[in-house]
Design a protein around this motif. Sequence first.
Motif, short mmCIF file in Angstrom:
data_model
loop_
_atom_site.label_atom_id
_atom_site.label_comp_id
_atom_site.label_asym_id
_atom_site.label_seq_id
_atom_site.Cartn_x
_atom_site.Cartn_y
_atom_site.Cartn_z
N VAL A 153 0.85 -1.19 0.00
CA VAL A 153 0.00 0.00 0.00
C VAL A 153 0.88 1.24 0.00
N THR A 178 0.17 7.62 2.12
CA THR A 178 -0.73 8.73 1.81
C THR A 178 -0.53 9.85 2.83
N LYS A 226 -4.51 4.59 -2.10
CA LYS A 226 -3.67 3.61 -1.42
C LYS A 226 -3.01 2.62 -2.38
#
Length: 340
Positions: free
Chosen positions: A54, A57, A247
Amino acid sequence: MPVVALTALVSMDHIPGTEISLTVPYAAEGPGPTFNTLGEVDGEPVVDVEGVPVDETSGNLNMTTVSVRSNMTLAQALGRWLTTDDTLVPIEQVFPPNRSPEEIQESNQQAFTASEASATVAAMNYLDVPIQVAVVDVLPDSAAAGHVEPGDVVTAVDGAPVDMPGQVRQQVQAKQPGDEVVLGLERDGERIDRTVTLGEHPDDPAVALLGITMTSEPTEDMSVEYNLTDIGGPSAGMMFSLAVIDKLSPGELNGGKFVAGTGTISEDGTVGPIGGIVHKVRAAEEIGAELFLAPAANCAEAVSRDPEDLVVARVETLEDAIEQMENFAAGEAVDTCTAS
């Protein structure tokens, strides 16, 4: 004495010694809580993607909500009308009189689950990731009970392959109550067929009902789960979808900015209108959002109260939302909402 009596009556919710209600037939709608879909709630990610790497962010992608207050006395209703920006609406707009509170809650939860599934489908389609239809729950005493189990993967309907919940719904809704449908399922690695006689929808006996709730999941070793509870309705769909994409793609979709928004999401990525947007814009302003993503169909209403420190962008599709965030982060022109 008459003044004292009147003051007492407008502040009571029932006549003393009786069960006669003195609440007004209105509900107050106002700004509700917001949730950063890139963040956590109760120690868990709001949008949890597992099984694959992932991307990091930052910033915010906040979904917004509307709070609803009901069972108000006359004094409470007048107080909200005079001292807040809440909107008073007839109670039947929020709680239809022919449905129980439990039925309304179940309907709202089903809409929320459907929006999660659509958000996953739209995100996977944007990212070109293959998907499949998974059964989340089977309604008790429904047509599917005894034939379908939670965790089943629906692979076909009447022999036609399906990979999106919308395809299953479309096939079922084309039939009549009492018709049979053949479901191709995958259960514990085994392919099976189940023939189901469709029931009636409780809100419309002419509409066929299978009685399952579905989500969409990637066919790869990846899972997408949403960990918000006690939230109903479909309006978080777009923000959920954007969080999944952020993500699973390199870079920051929001450019590290504080973005909020609302809108339903279709499996093809179309952003649809929602209710109560003036309150959602106000909630976004109050928490310090810089950019608000609004469905095109809600644009005029979204800016009807002249937000001062918030850019309200007009979006029709998932691609529009991503483009508006990129433009805003780069200091370029944004397609903003206008009052006309």
